[in-house]
Design a protein around this motif. Structure first.
Motif, PDB file in Angstrom:
ATOM      1  N   LEU A  18       0.928  -1.179  -0.088  1.00 20.20           N
ATOM      2  CA  LEU A  18      -0.007  -0.132  -0.075  1.00 20.20           C
ATOM      3  C   LEU A  18       0.762   1.395   0.059  1.00 20.20           C
ATOM      4  O   LEU A  18       0.599   2.357  -0.636  1.00 20.20           O
ATOM      5  CB  LEU A  18      -0.967  -0.087   1.218  1.00 20.20           C
ATOM      6  CG  LEU A  18      -2.108  -0.800   1.085  1.00 20.20           C
ATOM      7  CD1 LEU A  18      -2.814  -0.651   2.524  1.00 20.20           C
ATOM      8  CD2 LEU A  18      -3.104  -0.509  -0.246  1.00 20.20           C
ATOM      9  N   GLY A  19       2.007   1.128   0.584  1.00 17.63           N
ATOM     10  CA  GLY A  19       3.095   2.399   0.553  1.00 17.63           C
ATOM     11  C   GLY A  19       3.446   2.507  -1.093  1.00 17.63           C
ATOM     12  O   GLY A  19       3.795   3.768  -0.942  1.00 17.63           O
ATOM     13  N   ASP A  20       3.469   1.659  -1.693  1.00 22.15           N
ATOM     14  CA  ASP A  20       3.447   1.905  -3.233  1.00 22.15           C
ATOM     15  C   ASP A  20       2.463   3.010  -3.782  1.00 22.15           C
ATOM     16  O   ASP A  20       2.556   3.566  -4.903  1.00 22.15           O
ATOM     17  CB  ASP A  20       3.505   0.684  -4.055  1.00 22.15           C
ATOM     18  CG  ASP A  20       4.621  -0.357  -3.772  1.00 22.15           C
ATOM     19  OD1 ASP A  20       5.491   0.097  -3.212  1.00 22.15           O
ATOM     20  OD2 ASP A  20       4.666  -1.434  -3.968  1.00 22.15           O
ATOM     21  N   PHE A  21       1.330   2.830  -3.195  1.00 21.89           N
ATOM     22  CA  PHE A  21       0.266   3.882  -3.536  1.00 21.89           C
ATOM     23  C   PHE A  21       0.161   5.155  -2.707  1.00 21.89           C
ATOM     24  O   PHE A  21      -0.943   5.761  -2.814  1.00 21.89           O
ATOM     25  CB  PHE A  21      -1.142   3.076  -3.460  1.00 21.89           C
ATOM     26  CG  PHE A  21      -1.124   1.912  -4.607  1.00 21.89           C
ATOM     27  CD1 PHE A  21      -0.552   2.069  -5.699  1.00 21.89           C
ATOM     28  CD2 PHE A  21      -1.525   0.643  -4.251  1.00 21.89           C
ATOM     29  CE1 PHE A  21      -0.824   0.950  -6.682  1.00 21.89           C
ATOM     30  CE2 PHE A  21      -1.568  -0.282  -4.981  1.00 21.89           C
ATOM     31  CZ  PHE A  21      -1.374  -0.188  -6.250  1.00 21.89           C
ATOM     32  N   ASP A 117       3.503   6.075 -14.523  1.00 27.14           N
ATOM     33  CA  ASP A 117       4.588   6.176 -14.783  1.00 27.14           C
ATOM     34  C   ASP A 117       5.082   4.544 -14.763  1.00 27.14           C
ATOM     35  O   ASP A 117       5.957   4.348 -15.586  1.00 27.14           O
ATOM     36  CB  ASP A 117       5.486   6.838 -13.596  1.00 27.14           C
ATOM     37  CG  ASP A 117       5.195   8.519 -13.834  1.00 27.14           C
ATOM     38  OD1 ASP A 117       5.080   8.886 -14.769  1.00 27.14           O
ATOM     39  OD2 ASP A 117       5.561   9.163 -12.749  1.00 27.14           O
ATOM     40  N   ASP A 118       4.986   3.947 -13.763  1.00 28.94           N
ATOM     41  CA  ASP A 118       5.399   2.457 -13.602  1.00 28.94           C
ATOM     42  C   ASP A 118       4.394   1.696 -13.742  1.00 28.94           C
ATOM     43  O   ASP A 118       3.981   0.758 -12.766  1.00 28.94           O
ATOM     44  CB  ASP A 118       6.285   2.253 -12.263  1.00 28.94           C
ATOM     45  CG  ASP A 118       7.609   3.039 -12.319  1.00 28.94           C
ATOM     46  OD1 ASP A 118       8.081   3.093 -13.263  1.00 28.94           O
ATOM     47  OD2 ASP A 118       7.710   3.601 -11.323  1.00 28.94           O
ATOM     48  N   GLU A 119       3.451   1.382 -14.769  1.00 29.86           N
ATOM     49  CA  GLU A 119       2.454   0.874 -14.981  1.00 29.86           C
ATOM     50  C   GLU A 119       2.590  -0.956 -14.714  1.00 29.86           C
ATOM     51  O   GLU A 119       1.814  -1.444 -13.940  1.00 29.86           O
ATOM     52  CB  GLU A 119       1.889   0.881 -16.586  1.00 29.86           C
ATOM     53  CG  GLU A 119       0.588   0.019 -16.749  1.00 29.86           C
ATOM     54  CD  GLU A 119       0.338   0.274 -18.293  1.00 29.86           C
ATOM     55  OE1 GLU A 119      -0.831  -0.614 -18.512  1.00 29.86           O
ATOM     56  OE2 GLU A 119       0.775   0.792 -18.889  1.00 29.86           O
ATOM     57  N   ASP A 120       3.690  -1.235 -14.990  1.00 32.05           N
ATOM     58  CA  ASP A 120       4.103  -2.616 -14.262  1.00 32.05           C
ATOM     59  C   ASP A 120       4.031  -3.082 -13.106  1.00 32.05           C
ATOM     60  O   ASP A 120       3.560  -3.796 -12.358  1.00 32.05           O
ATOM     61  CB  ASP A 120       5.070  -3.273 -15.343  1.00 32.05           C
ATOM     62  CG  ASP A 120       4.877  -3.609 -16.949  1.00 32.05           C
ATOM     63  OD1 ASP A 120       4.069  -3.519 -16.930  1.00 32.05           O
ATOM     64  OD2 ASP A 120       5.926  -3.449 -17.598  1.00 32.05           O
ATOM     65  N   GLU A 121       4.590  -2.038 -12.294  1.00 31.40           N
ATOM     66  CA  GLU A 121       4.850  -2.113 -10.943  1.00 31.40           C
ATOM     67  C   GLU A 121       3.576  -1.878 -10.313  1.00 31.40           C
ATOM     68  O   GLU A 121       3.234  -2.651  -9.435  1.00 31.40           O
ATOM     69  CB  GLU A 121       5.747  -0.997 -10.493  1.00 31.40           C
ATOM     70  CG  GLU A 121       6.234  -1.178  -9.132  1.00 31.40           C
ATOM     71  CD  GLU A 121       7.390  -0.157  -8.520  1.00 31.40           C
ATOM     72  OE1 GLU A 121       7.380   0.282  -7.452  1.00 31.40           O
ATOM     73  OE2 GLU A 121       8.263   0.062  -9.482  1.00 31.40           O
ATOM     74  N   VAL A 122       2.735  -0.946 -10.853  1.00 25.89           N
ATOM     75  CA  VAL A 122       1.551  -0.759 -10.126  1.00 25.89           C
ATOM     76  C   VAL A 122       0.504  -1.905 -10.411  1.00 25.89           C
ATOM     77  O   VAL A 122      -0.009  -2.277  -9.628  1.00 25.89           O
ATOM     78  CB  VAL A 122       0.787   0.545 -11.024  1.00 25.89           C
ATOM     79  CG1 VAL A 122      -0.587   0.643 -10.558  1.00 25.89           C
ATOM     80  CG2 VAL A 122       1.598   1.754 -10.523  1.00 25.89           C
ATOM     81  N   ASN A 123       0.381  -2.329 -11.438  1.00 21.99           N
ATOM     82  CA  ASN A 123      -0.316  -3.697 -11.954  1.00 21.99           C
ATOM     83  C   ASN A 123       0.068  -4.674 -10.939  1.00 21.99           C
ATOM     84  O   ASN A 123      -0.585  -5.447 -10.487  1.00 21.99           O
ATOM     85  CB  ASN A 123      -0.419  -4.152 -13.107  1.00 21.99           C
ATOM     86  CG  ASN A 123      -1.215  -2.866 -14.046  1.00 21.99           C
ATOM     87  OD1 ASN A 123      -2.122  -2.336 -13.407  1.00 21.99           O
ATOM     88  ND2 ASN A 123      -0.861  -2.976 -15.427  1.00 21.99           N
TER      89      ASN A 123
END
Length: 184
Positions: A18-21, A117-123
């Protein structure tokens, strides 16, 4: 069992994702706002911009921005996590809502999703969180956000007593050159 802050904080790997968000489940220590009719608000987290998430007695989740805006954004803690996972840029959707226009919010969401920005990382983070919590995807996260904010009746005040304004902002993606070009 419904998802609660206590259940989630026991899952350190999910809390980290969740910290990624830009969500932290560590509340501010000092209260910097009050909510009419609620003696001791239960702040359950914060975001990187200084905003606070509050779990109300009704189980709705209230967001209080550091910029003097506030409103209910989810009907439950689980709905908050679903919103953050589905649309991590939910606050920008409200910023570019043209005063609370649902069609403009959907347009902003589509454009913001296309410019991640980091679509793969977000997904990957989305999938990890959904799997760890056995969370279903939400059919219409933007519609749910709109409904929650539009129906928000919580009155939040700064420590000087001045009321906060709605989370709907007057901008649209047409006011932002990069988003305007991405939407074209």
């Amino acid at each position: 069992m419904p998802l609660s802050p206590e259940v989630l904080t026991a899952k350190g790997d999910v809390v980290a994702r969740l910290g990624d968000f830009d969500i932290s489940l560590t509340p501010d220590e000092e209260p910097w706002f009050t909510i009419d009719g609620i003696e001791s608000p239960r702040q359950i987290g914060s975001d990187g911009s200084g905003g606070a998430f509050v779990l109300l007695p009704s189980q709705n989740v209230l967001y209080v921005s550091s910029e003097g805006r506030a409103g209910i954004i989810a009907e439950s803690f689980e709905a908050l996590v679903q919103l953050v996972v589905a649309r991590p840029y939910w606050l920008d959707i409200l910023k570019f809502s043209a005063g609370g226009d649902l069609l403009e919010m959907r347009r902003a969401a589509d454009t913001l999703e296309a410019t991640l920005d980091d679509e793969d990382e977000v997904n990957e983070a989305r999938e990890d969180i959904r799997k760890a919590l056995d969370l279903p995807e939400v059919d219409d996260p933007v519609g749910a956000l709109y409904e929650a904010v539009a129906a928000s009746d919580a009155i939040v005040r700064a420590t000087d007593g001045s009321p906060f304004t709605t989370l709907f902002n007057r901008f649209s993606i047409d006011n932002h050159p990069m988003l305007r070009n991405a939407a074209a």
